[in-house]
Design an enzyme around this catalytic site. Structure first.
Site, short mmCIF file in Angstrom:
data_model
loop_
_atom_site.label_atom_id
_atom_site.label_comp_id
_atom_site.label_asym_id
_atom_site.label_seq_id
_atom_site.Cartn_x
_atom_site.Cartn_y
_atom_site.Cartn_z
CG ASP A 185 -2.01 1.12 1.41
OD1 ASP A 185 -2.06 1.98 0.28
OD2 ASP A 185 -2.91 0.95 2.06
N GLY A 234 -5.10 3.55 -7.87
CA GLY A 234 -5.39 3.74 -9.32
C GLY A 234 -4.39 4.86 -9.90
CG ASP A 255 -9.44 3.19 1.37
OD1 ASP A 255 -8.66 3.09 0.35
OD2 ASP A 255 -9.19 3.19 2.45
C1 GLA Z 1 -5.51 2.25 2.78
C2 GLA Z 1 -5.96 1.28 1.90
C3 GLA Z 1 -6.86 0.29 2.88
C4 GLA Z 1 -6.24 -0.20 4.10
C5 GLA Z 1 -5.91 1.11 4.83
C6 GLA Z 1 -4.95 0.59 6.01
O1 GLA Z 1 -6.48 3.26 3.17
O2 GLA Z 1 -6.57 1.70 0.75
O3 GLA Z 1 -7.63 -0.80 2.13
O4 GLA Z 1 -5.56 -1.07 3.77
O5 GLA Z 1 -4.83 1.75 3.96
O6 GLA Z 1 -4.27 1.40 6.85
#
Ligand code: GLA
Length: 432
Positions: A185, A234, A255
């Protein structure tokens, strides 16, 4: 409304034909076949991009994520509270509920498992996860696989330890623990990009690509197959370069949350991306919220249908200790899962948008098509003005149809098929 290159305007309606087979029953005649960036060659996190491009190598390599990954992830329900016990309970329940046997095999620990590094720089799990290797052994003993989470930045999104400058070491640690899936991430790496290439968006994107490739190579070096899941929301049209950095899936959006507006906005925004998905490399519109928040039954069915039509990873995110039978029935609907997991590996696309009424179609093996009629509106739709647009899906005349959510064969139907669709609801057909 997104207007893509495959758009046709017919009497005030917009028809979307990109990525769908146009012409009777013809496989491989679809417009917008996979571009160079999204090769149809299966790609695995355990294979270098160049090596995987040769058929000889592809034949002997295991295909990671040959169909969209299925499993469960801790974030959508447990978020920062997740513990070792939650993961073990979930593993038990995936088995006893039948979800494992329905295909949900990855148990993915999201953010907040990370502890500090030891004096050698080796990452430790924190007090919520006393022994990651023992947890992996437990999950594996149930016939499941274990996933984990990190960031290319110094910190994860929840401000735990990230992998920056420890990529090889972390991948090796994951392999040692027995990890099968990594969600990587971007989070604080965005700040690194800005600091290293100020006012230079192209330079920042290059750094991002390199960071993802670095972890890809680190995974390759371990020799352990791991699903490699990119999460950078994205940015920079990740679907165009994700396969080149070894990604098996990449988030296409910000998200999701457990409400209809956000879920449906994300799902509908996937129109036009079908050509970038295929075996080993999938668009990921984020994890499922089925069974979370206040989604109604119709909304949960719409969510499951939309994700199945998108050949999206089916990563459940609900609390299995309190899963209601009607939610279990949606998540484990065999025919909906079969649409998502169809061996052809083709993502569906929008065929028609008439205000809140949308028709999407997904090519399936043996010339069949999944056809979803969505009502994103606030009152029931009787489809008065709209027909099914079977011709645009490649069917010349009447088709044999099955209603998936009703579990009923409908016999022959024609383009004039009408059905009433409840507010926020869907009718999902398989036609041939
Ligand atoms: C981001 C990701 C989520 C999750 C959080 C965790 O927002 O997009 O899917 O993994 O981090 O902190």
């Amino acid at each position: 409304m997104r207007v893509g290159s495959g758009m046709m305007r017919v009497g005030g309606l917009v028809l979307f034909v990109a990525g769908l087979a146009v012409g009777a029953g013809a496989q491989g005649t679809q417009k917008g076949a996979a571009s160079g960036a999204a090769s149809t060659q299966p790609r695995t996190a355990g294979a270098r991009p160049t090596a995987a491009a040769t058929p000889r190598n592809a034949a002997i390599q295991p295909v990671v994520a040959a169909t969209p990954p299925m499993g469960w992830n801790s974030w959508n329900y447990f978020a920062g509270k997740v513990t070792d016990k939650d993961i073990r309970d979930t593993a038990d329940l995936l088995v006893s509920s039948g979800m494992r046997d329905a295909g949900y095999v990855y148990v993915n620990i999201d953010d907040t498992w990370e502890g500090k590094r030891d004096t050698d720089g080796k990452i430790q799990s924190n007090e919520k996860f006393p022994d990651m290797k023992a947890l992996a052994d437990y999950v594996h003993s149930k016939g499941l696989k274990l996933g984990i989470y990190s960031s290319p930045g110094p910190q994860t999104c929840a401000r735990y330890e990230g992998s920056l400058n420890h990529e090889e070491q972390d991948a090796a640690t994951y392999a040692e623990w027995g990890i099968d899936y990594l969600k990587y991430d971007l989070c604080s790496y965005g700040g690194v990009m800005k600091a290293q290439a100020p006012n230079d968006p192209a330079g920042q994107n290059k750094l991002m690509h390199e960071a993802y490739e670095k972890m890809h190579q680190a995974i390759v070096k371990t020799g352990r197959p791991m699903v490699y899941s990119l999460c950078q929301y994205g940015m920079d049209s990740v679907w165009e370069w994700g396969p080149q950095v070894g990604a098996n899936l990449w988030r296409t959006t910000g998200d999701i949350s457990a409400n209809f507006d956000r879920m449906s906005l994300i799902g509908r925004s996937q129109a036009g991306l079908a050509k970038f998905a295929g075996p080993g490399h999938w668009n990921d519109p984020d994890m499922l919220e089925v069974g979370n928040g206040r989604l109604t039954l119709d909304e949960n069915m719409t969510h499951m249908t939309l994700w199945a039509m998108l050949a999206a990873p089916l990563i459940a995110g609900n609390n299995l200790t309190e899963m209601k039978p009607e939610i279990a029935a949606i998540l484990m609907n065999k025919e909906a899962i079969a649409i998502d997991q169809d061996a052809l590996g083709r993502q569906g696309d929008r065929v028609l948008a008439d205000g809140p009424l949308e028709i999407w179609a997904k090519p399936l093996k043996n010339g069949a098509k999944a056809v979803a009629i969505f009502n994103f509106g606030e009152s029931p739709s009787e489809m008065r003005k709209d027909n099914l647009h079977l011709k645009e899906m490649g069917f010349a005349g009447a088709v044999t149809a099955r209603d998936v959510w009703a579990g009923k064969d409908l016999g022959k139907i024609t383009d004039a098929y009408k059905v009433t669709i409840p507010k926020h609801g869907v009718v999902l057909l398989v036609v041939r």
